[in-house]
Design an enzyme around this catalytic site. Structure first.
Site, PDB file in Angstrom:
ATOM      1  CE  LYS A  52      -3.815  -2.488   2.105  1.00 40.95           C
ATOM      2  NZ  LYS A  52      -4.643  -2.826   3.258  1.00 40.95           N
ATOM      3  CD  GLN A  96      -3.493  -4.445   6.372  1.00 39.32           C
ATOM      4  OE1 GLN A  96      -3.670  -3.397   5.753  1.00 39.32           O
ATOM      5  NE2 GLN A  96      -3.800  -5.608   5.861  1.00 39.32           N
ATOM      6  CG  ASP A 119      -9.629  -0.191   4.721  1.00 37.64           C
ATOM      7  OD1 ASP A 119      -9.310  -0.681   3.629  1.00 37.64           O
ATOM      8  OD2 ASP A 119      -8.933  -0.267   5.751  1.00 37.64           O
TER       9      ASP A 119
HETATM   10  N1  GUN Z   1      -6.767  -6.847   5.961  1.00 39.19           N
HETATM   11  C1  GUN Z   1      -7.011  -7.610   4.869  1.00 39.19           C
HETATM   12  N2  GUN Z   1      -7.573  -6.861   3.895  1.00 39.19           N
HETATM   13  C2  GUN Z   1      -7.685  -5.609   4.393  1.00 39.19           C
HETATM   14  C3  GUN Z   1      -8.176  -4.388   3.837  1.00 39.19           C
HETATM   15  O1  GUN Z   1      -8.655  -4.302   2.712  1.00 39.19           O
HETATM   16  N3  GUN Z   1      -8.098  -3.312   4.667  1.00 39.19           N
HETATM   17  C4  GUN Z   1      -7.593  -3.382   5.931  1.00 39.19           C
HETATM   18  N4  GUN Z   1      -7.577  -2.274   6.652  1.00 39.19           N
HETATM   19  N5  GUN Z   1      -7.133  -4.498   6.453  1.00 39.19           N
HETATM   20  C5  GUN Z   1      -7.175  -5.596   5.682  1.00 39.19           C
END
Ligand code: GUN
Length: 280
Positions: A52, A96, A119
């Site tokens: 990311k 996350q 998100d």
């Molecule tokens: N953990 C697995 N996929 C995601 C996601 O799309 N966003 C976040 N914040 N955590 C994750």
């Protein structure tokens, strides 16, 4: 052979479009910044978070890293989120998941200002999607809509079956397909006669979380098959929820694993960050 939907190429195209957009915003004095919060050092999470941040750098979005120890308390995390909510220079907040057991994920998601909820997990964002109002949309299902659109797959009027009902993928996926005027069925682990249901699908979205569970018996001839799963098989190679070799010959289009849905999630996160920054 079917059309292979190339998520890597489509996500690269989206990132290039966003890069240009960010450049134009910069020329107008708008700077975009995403705060990325990771609690603990789960190796899979570290890979996702790293990707990311790399995507941010490519597009020209600033990323702020908060790497907190695994023992962080909920109070400490909520305090950080409160501080980031209050910062005018931070447009998006990403915490996350999963979080360590001592932290209530729902409380953390609710604490993020919906204007910075890139998100799309906040109840206000989910509610807005449900009633057709503007708001951030969960990145994986939003990415699947882009994959379909950019591959020339028409959605309106089609029979779509989503297998899986998670808050992050299945439910928002169903809502997005409905918004695109599809006829939508959500199947799950308690669905009876699953093959009968999935064989109705013109577009089959698979998010069951079981390696190579979906074989050709589940698929109507000529269907479009989208595979959300990511697993390691017995040879440590990546595979999806769909048995690709078995299903590919009977469908009209299919996403591979890797290189299908996966890369789209980050592209859509970047898209949400740019939206968050443009909306000020
Ligand atoms: N953990 C697995 N996929 C995601 C996601 O799309 N966003 C976040 N914040 N955590 C994750």
């Amino acid at each position: 052979m079917p059309q292979i939907i190339d998520g890597k190429a489509i996500s690269a195209q989206i990132k290039d479009e966003l890069k240009e957009k960010v450049q134009r915003l910069k020329e107008n004095g708008v700077h975009i910044c995403l705060a990325v919060v990771q609690v603990g050092d789960d190796p899979a999470s570290s890979v996702y978070v790293g990707n990311k941040k790399k995507a941010c750098a490519y597009i020209g979005i600033e990323s702020l890293s908060y790497e907190l120890p695994a023992e962080t308390t909920q109070e400490e995390l909520l305090r950080l989120i409160g501080e980031l909510n209050g910062r005018a220079d931070v447009n998006g907040i990403l915490v996350q998941l999963p979080l360590p057991a001592q932290i209530d994920e729902d409380a953390v998601i609710r604490a993020i200002d919906p204007k910075k909820d890139v998100d799309g997990f906040h109840p206000q964002s989910v509610g807005a999607l449900c009633i057709g109002q503007p708001g951030f949309v969960s990145c994986t299902p939003a990415g699947i809509i882009q994959l379909l659109r950019r591959s020339g797959v028409e959605i309106a009027g089609k029979e779509c079956v989503v297998i899986g009902r998670s808050n992050i993928v299945g439910k928002p996926m169903a809502l997005l397909l409905l918004r695109e005027n599809a006829t939508v069925t959500v199947a799950h682990s308690k669905t009876r006669n699953l093959q009968e249901v999935t064989r109705r699908a013109d577009i089959l979205i698979v998010a069951v979380g079981k390696p190579r569970m979906i074989t050709r018996e589940y698929v109507k001839e000529g269907a479009v098959v989208i595979d959300v799963g990511v697993h390691r098989n017995e040879n440590n190679k990546l595979c999806g929820d769909v048995d690709y070799e078995d299903v590919a010959p009977v469908c009209s289009a299919i996403t591979p694993v890797p290189g299908g849905v996966g890369p789209m999630t980050i592209a859509m996160l970047m898209n949400n960050c740019v939206e968050a920054g443009s909306a000020r």
